[in-house]
Design an enzyme around this catalytic site. Structure first.
Site, PDB file in Angstrom:
ATOM      1  N   CYS A   7       0.831  -1.201   0.000  1.00 13.42           N
ATOM      2  CA  CYS A   7       0.000   0.000   0.000  1.00 13.42           C
ATOM      3  C   CYS A   7       0.874   1.264   0.000  1.00 13.42           C
ATOM      4  CB  CYS A   7      -0.952  -0.008   1.189  1.00 13.42           C
ATOM      5  SG  CYS A   7      -2.386   1.087   0.983  1.00 13.42           S
TER       6      CYS A   7
ATOM      7  N   SER B 248      -5.393  11.900  -2.842  1.00 13.67           N
ATOM      8  CA  SER B 248      -5.010  10.559  -3.280  1.00 13.67           C
ATOM      9  C   SER B 248      -4.361  10.631  -4.647  1.00 13.67           C
ATOM     10  CB  SER B 248      -6.265   9.686  -3.351  1.00 13.67           C
ATOM     11  OG  SER B 248      -6.021   8.518  -4.093  1.00 13.67           O
TER      12      SER B 248
END
Length: 580
Positions: A136, A488
């Site tokens: 991640c 993001s």
């Protein structure tokens, strides 16, 4: 710890100057060796270089759910090549699952915890080298920062990205699901269709598939020299991913034997190469933060303004999500990151003499891999430097009286964005999201969100929920949003983050009031408010700084330690981290 493979024959011994000899050599270390023997290690292992495998495997995100298998492939290769593999775990946070919640404040902190924990284990256990694995988003910079701090011979190993899902005859990713939430709010999509998309968007293990933060930082790991060329693009569940893991384990033994350390190959030129790659592929704005942090850890003077300089001379040549439609696997099928690097090198946009973990220069590595030229490919999402998507790279650093130390935007569409108008200010992400979802947003709006910076959040939350809701309502290019928080890697549109200084330390964004006229000009690299310096100063003097959101625990601790986003938001006291 991974299952131990069958032990190999005794090695001839290891150099006396390796750190592990402090716990494996001499009569006085018999108790230490006894502990190793309890775990199945034998004389051959104890006389071999001790190579740690930092593994953030977890069941909390598809990015990391498969990493035990990846780590096992690296483990076996280290053992078979004459090393002593020692696997240990560290944490991860699922950015996608924590997105839009208070839990997202943990994300950037996890980068620091990963770096701290890997550094501690490597230091405490006297390891000789490292294979650091990432899945991640914050895994990648955290692992590379740890390698920089320890300056142990190290290889970075990416876990690979997820394949796209299929919905209604087209490929979809998690970006489409987030934007679907906004589309449902305006009636453009039914809840039933969103439910169907949700069930097909993420078909298996791996990191988010577009050129979002995970794939951006994985691509950078190749470009900056921490990982072999071609290692970042194989999908998570592809056989090639496990071959990459084996090669990384073999390389780890080599770099220990050769004592090839991060300080031997990381230079200012390495970071400039990484930025060139980032802006050429339309990579995540988070890479600005992470590259600044890695440079600070390495003691390399990298200024945020240099992203503008490199973007000005480096065109955008890859059309990948979030701005385009293609994903990392599409790039892999035509040759991966080396294809882009070859094009940049041929155009004189890379420092070909920058060294890498393999001991080669980046130019030598590209020549050895021999990727195809873009003009020879049938790949409509890749362009040559002579015929680019945009003449300038995708990243811009804006400054002005609202962001004296800089703010970051990624250009995913129209690159002559300009807006001047009244701002609507929100004190946190939740209030802004409520406003958007209630349908108040109109073309031309400017939304400002503050108190979400590294210290003020704390943790500098990503706001994919808000930006995707805006984009899902059809306003990706005509509604501007700025914040001292982050976005993001899947964010697209008129979204400006990392405004510095942040509100919590008295930055100008703290002085804004509803109705103030804000100017955003991408060509002039400007983010400003129609207030004089004296008016801003007077407002700030009258405005008390907000009380910390957390006064105990890990969020309070890291909130007090974070430096400015303009310097990477680092917490290491020995790294550049100006708070003003």
């Amino acid at each position: 710890m991974s299952q131990q493979p069958e032990q190999q024959s005794p090695a001839e011994g290891k150099p006396d100057d390796l750190p592990s000899t402090e716990v494996t050599e001499g009569v006085e270390r018999a108790p230490h060796r006894a502990m190793f023997r309890a775990m199945g290690y034998d004389d051959a292992d104890l006389s071999s270089p001790m190579i740690g495998i930092a593994n953030p495997a977890a069941d909390i995100t598809p990015c990391n759910v498969h990493l035990d298998d990846v780590a096992q492939s690296a483990y076996d290769a280290i053992d078979e090549t004459g090393g002593m593999p020692i696997e240990f775990g560290t944490i991860t946070i699922s950015d996608a699952i924590s997105m839009g919640t208070e839990g997202m404040k943990a994300s950037l902190i996890s980068r620091e915890v990963i770096a701290d924990s890997v550094e501690l284990v490597a230091f405490g256990e006297r390891m000789d080298g490292l294979v650091t694995i990432g899945g991640c988003d914050k895994n990648m910079p955290g692992m590379m920062m740890a390698a920089i701090r320890t300056d142990l011979p190290s290889v970075f190993l990416y876990g690979g990205s997820i394949m796209p899902g299929e919905h209604d005859g087209r490929e979809v990713t998690i970006q489409n699901v987030f934007e679907g939430v906004g589309a449902v709010a305006t009636g453009e999509m039914s809840e039933e269709e969103l439910d169907e998309m949700e069930r097909h968007a993420c078909p298996g293990a791996g990191s988010c598939g577009g050129m979002f933060t995970a794939n951006t930082m994985a691509s950078i790991s190749e470009t900056i020299g921490f990982a072999p060329l071609g290692s970042s693009s194989p999908p998570a569940e592809d056989d090639d991913r496990y071959e990459v893991a084996r090669e990384s384990g073999e390389l780890a033994v080599e770099v220990v034997e050769e004592q090839r350390k991060p300080s031997d190959f990381l230079t200012k030129e390495s970071f400039e190469n990484a930025i060139a790659l980032q802006v050429a592929v339309g990579g995540s704005t988070n890479a600005v933060l992470h590259l600044l942090a890695m440079a600070a850890e390495a003691g390399i003077d990298l200024d945020i303004e240099e992203f503008n300089e490199i973007s000005a001379r480096t065109p955008k040549i890859a059309d990948l999500q979030p701005g385009g439609e293609r994903v990392m696997n599409d790039l892999h099928e035509v040759g991966g990151v080396p294809v882009v690097l070859r094009e940049l090198l041929s155009a004189g946009l890379l420092h070909g003499d920058a060294l890498t973990v393999t001991g080669e220069t980046i130019a030598e590595a590209i020549e050895r891999v021999d990727p195809p030229a873009i003009e020879d490919l049938e790949a409509d999402f890749l362009h040559t430097v002579d015929d680019p998507i945009h003449e300038r790279g995708a990243i811009r650093i804006l400054t002005g009286n609202l962001a004296p130390d800089g703010a970051v935007i990624k250009i995913t569409g129209e690159d002559h964005l300009h807006h001047e108008g009244p701002v609507r200010i929100f004190e946190n992400e939740e209030n802004a999201m409520e406003y958007v979802q209630e349908g108040h947003v109109e073309s031309g709006d400017v939304i400002g969100i503050r108190n979400e910076g590294p210290c003020g959040g704390p943790g500098m939350r990503e706001m994919l929920g808000v930006t995707s809701a805006v984009a899902g309502q059809g306003h990706a290019e005509d509604v501007a949003l700025f914040t001292d928080g982050r976005f993001s890697g899947a964010t697209r549109g008129f979204s400006i983050g990392h405004v510095a200084p942040e509100a919590a330390v008295g930055g100008p964004i703290a002085a804004l009031e509803d109705g103030d006229t804000v100017t955003i000009d991408i060509d002039d690299l400007e983010l400003s408010v129609d207030l004089s310096d004296e008016e801003l100063e007077a407002r700030l003097e009258d405005k008390a700084l907000p009380e910390p959101s957390y006064t105990t625990g890990v969020l309070a601790k890291y909130g007090q330690q974070f430096g400015s986003a303009a310097n990477g938001a680092v917490t290491n006291p020995g790294a550049k981290q100006d708070r003003d």
